[in-house]
Enzyme design. Structure first.
Site, PDB file in Angstrom:
ATOM      1  N   HIS A 166      -5.930 -14.015   9.796  1.00  0.00           N
ATOM      2  CA  HIS A 166      -5.114 -12.818   9.631  1.00  0.00           C
ATOM      3  C   HIS A 166      -5.798 -11.547  10.125  1.00  0.00           C
ATOM      4  CE1 HIS A 166      -2.344 -15.330   7.536  1.00  0.00           C
ATOM      5  NE2 HIS A 166      -3.188 -15.573   6.553  1.00  0.00           N
ATOM      6  N   PRO A 181       0.840  -1.206   0.000  1.00  0.00           N
ATOM      7  CA  PRO A 181       0.000   0.000   0.000  1.00  0.00           C
ATOM      8  C   PRO A 181       0.873   1.253   0.000  1.00  0.00           C
ATOM      9  CG  PRO A 181      -0.650  -1.519   1.751  1.00  0.00           C
ATOM     10  CD  PRO A 181       0.635  -2.017   1.205  1.00  0.00           C
ATOM     11  N   GLU A 182       0.619   2.131  -0.940  1.00  0.00           N
ATOM     12  CA  GLU A 182       1.336   3.402  -0.980  1.00  0.00           C
ATOM     13  C   GLU A 182       0.416   4.506  -0.471  1.00  0.00           C
ATOM     14  OE1 GLU A 182       4.361   4.498  -3.244  1.00  0.00           O
ATOM     15  OE2 GLU A 182       4.681   2.652  -4.383  1.00  0.00           O
ATOM     16  N   ARG A 199       1.076 -10.841   6.251  1.00  0.00           N
ATOM     17  CA  ARG A 199       2.539 -10.914   6.395  1.00  0.00           C
ATOM     18  C   ARG A 199       3.037 -10.213   7.652  1.00  0.00           C
ATOM     19  NH1 ARG A 199       5.241  -9.629   0.732  1.00  0.00           N
ATOM     20  NH2 ARG A 199       7.050 -10.363   1.880  1.00  0.00           N
TER      21      ARG A 199
END
Ligand SMILES: [Zn+2]
Length: 271
Positions: free
Chosen positions: A90, A2-3, A109
């Protein structure tokens, strides 16, 4: 990953469900992401009212009426899920609001982070203290860049990725902005002309604004905060287009590696 535009659209999406809401129930399903969750997080948030949401660089901010702000970073793979039908392994942090919305921070992650910071001390919080101006704020000017880059021999591409120069710019948008401003990515930063810097500032804003307008995402597995698995096929000019035609001059887009990361650019258009 994600930017900035993804974080911005995430924050805007979260605001629809959280702004003004009581955090009725906060659940942690494990002890850590990249780092342990802050001690007392659940207690500090439970029962608090959300007074506003915001963003600094690639961090999302959830402010509460207890003068504390929950600061989240999505890392490599984090995303917020809104009203998930079922929680998975998650979904590490789950919020239920007073009006019955359920949101989860899902991060397979676990490169993301959650912190609790005194709202009054946010600017001085170590990750924020040395950051340069927000690219979408009036603080980013050609004059700021000229001062910050003066005498620097490192490549302009690498300097723009330095959060102390400009906050929150990632690889994609630096490549795109340099193309749009017609600046060669390997040019020593201190040698970029004032005219080029004057083109660069609006170029940075434009590539970010367009991505935010498009909904932000550049990754297939990025979920919009409204729970839809959606991504936006933003048409990049150079990013990941090696060998394809430059939209301006028709020559093939090139790729080089700088600081261990790919740079895509047009050898003819960028000087
Ligand atoms: Zn070209």
């Amino acid at each position: 990953m994600p930017e900035l535009p993804e974080v911005e659209t995430t924050v805007r999406g979260l605001a629809r469900f959280l702004d003004g809401e009581i955090l009725a129930r906060v659940t942690l399903n494990r002890a850590d992401l990249r780092r342990p969750f802050p001690p007392g997080l659940v207690q500090a948030l439970t029962g608090a009212r959300v007074t506003g949401l915001g963003r600094r660089a690639k961090y999302g901010l959830i402010q509460t009426d207890r003068d504390r702000t929950m600061v989240f970073h999505l890392g490599m793979s984090g995303r917020w899920r809104i009203e998930p039908e079922a929680l998975g392994k998650h979904d590490h942090l789950v919020i239920e609001t007073g009006s019955g919305h359920r949101l989860s921070l899902c991060d397979p992650r676990r490169f993301g982070s959650v912190d609790l910071v005194d709202t009054a001390g946010l600017e001085a919080w170590p990750p924020f203290a040395a950051m340069g101006p927000e690219p979408l704020s009036p603080g980013l000017t050609a004059g700021h860049l000229a001062t910050a880059l003066a005498g620097r021999s490192a490549a302009i591409k690498l300097m723009l990725l330095d959060q102390r120069i400009v906050a929150g710019l990632g690889n994609i948008y630096v490549c795109e902005a340099l193309y749009r401003a017609r600046i060669h990515p390997e040019k020593p930063a201190g040698q970029v002309s004032r005219a080029a810097l004057t083109r660069l500032v609006p170029a940075i804003r434009a590539v970010l604004d367009e991505a935010i307008a498009a909904g932000g995402s550049t990754l297939r597995d990025y979920a919009q905060p409204d729970g839809q698995l959606g991504y936006f096929a933003k048409a990049f000019d150079v990013y990941d287009r090696q060998g394809e035609d430059c939209r301006s001059c028709g020559r093939p887009i090139g790729r080089i590696v700088q600081g261990g990361r790919s740079t895509w650019f047009c050898q003819r258009c960028q000087r």
